[in-house]
Design an enzyme around this catalytic site. Structure first.
Site, PDB file in Angstrom:
ATOM      1  N   SER A  30       0.828  -1.193   0.000  1.00  0.00           N
ATOM      2  CA  SER A  30       0.000   0.000   0.000  1.00  0.00           C
ATOM      3  C   SER A  30       0.872   1.256   0.000  1.00  0.00           C
ATOM      4  CB  SER A  30      -0.968  -0.045   1.181  1.00  0.00           C
ATOM      5  OG  SER A  30      -1.967   0.930   1.052  1.00  0.00           O
TER       6      SER A  30
ATOM      7  N   ASP B  44      -3.706   8.894  -2.278  1.00  0.00           N
ATOM      8  CA  ASP B  44      -4.113   9.824  -1.234  1.00  0.00           C
ATOM      9  C   ASP B  44      -3.771  11.247  -1.657  1.00  0.00           C
ATOM     10  OD1 ASP B  44      -4.878   7.708   0.500  1.00  0.00           O
ATOM     11  OD2 ASP B  44      -2.760   7.371   0.905  1.00  0.00           O
TER      12      ASP B  44
ATOM     13  N   HIS C  45      -3.120  -0.539  -5.564  1.00  0.00           N
ATOM     14  CA  HIS C  45      -4.583  -0.539  -5.470  1.00  0.00           C
ATOM     15  C   HIS C  45      -5.241  -0.017  -6.743  1.00  0.00           C
ATOM     16  CE1 HIS C  45      -4.036  -1.254  -1.203  1.00  0.00           C
ATOM     17  NE2 HIS C  45      -3.368  -0.120  -1.083  1.00  0.00           N
TER      18      HIS C  45
END
Length: 120
Positions: free
Chosen positions: A4, A19, A41
């Protein structure tokens, strides 16, 4: 090893993180352990969606408008294994290689990406 956000931090920069920082970090540089740009992701655009916002593809193409590529986008259930001068895509979900705005290549599970390390 990183997963991640750890994958983003292990790459060249954090500019392709999913993000959005709400404050400007001192730097977007990352550790450079993997000399490539990563996007974990990764989600493929859903042609049936009614959502009118930008897709992950659009954001990665925007990155490539002002930054050198490529970007390795990996789906859930996939990972990159780097050993020496070799890199392969593990798992069973594959990914996508973003080369330039509007130009991508699919990455099948088990794809060899050694050339990306050699080019870095």
């Amino acid at each position: 090893m990183g997963t991640s956000a750890g994958s983003n931090v292990a790459g060249r920069t954090i500019r392709t993180t999913n993000d959005m920082p709400i404050v400007e970090p001192p730097s977007f540089e990352a550790l450079g352990l993997a000399p490539i740009q990563l996007n974990p992701h990764y989600l493929d655009p859903d042609p049936a969606t009614r959502h009118q916002g930008e897709t992950r593809d659009q954001r990665l193409f925007e990155y490539l408008e002002d930054n050198a590529g490529p970007v390795v986008a990996i789906r859930e259930g996939a990972w990159l294994e780097i050993r020496g001068a070799g890199m392969r895509l593990g798992g069973d979900t594959g990914g996508k290689l973003f080369l330039a705005p509007g130009k991508t290549e699919p990455l099948e599970p088990g794809a060899r990406l050694d050339h990306l390390l050699a080019d870095a």
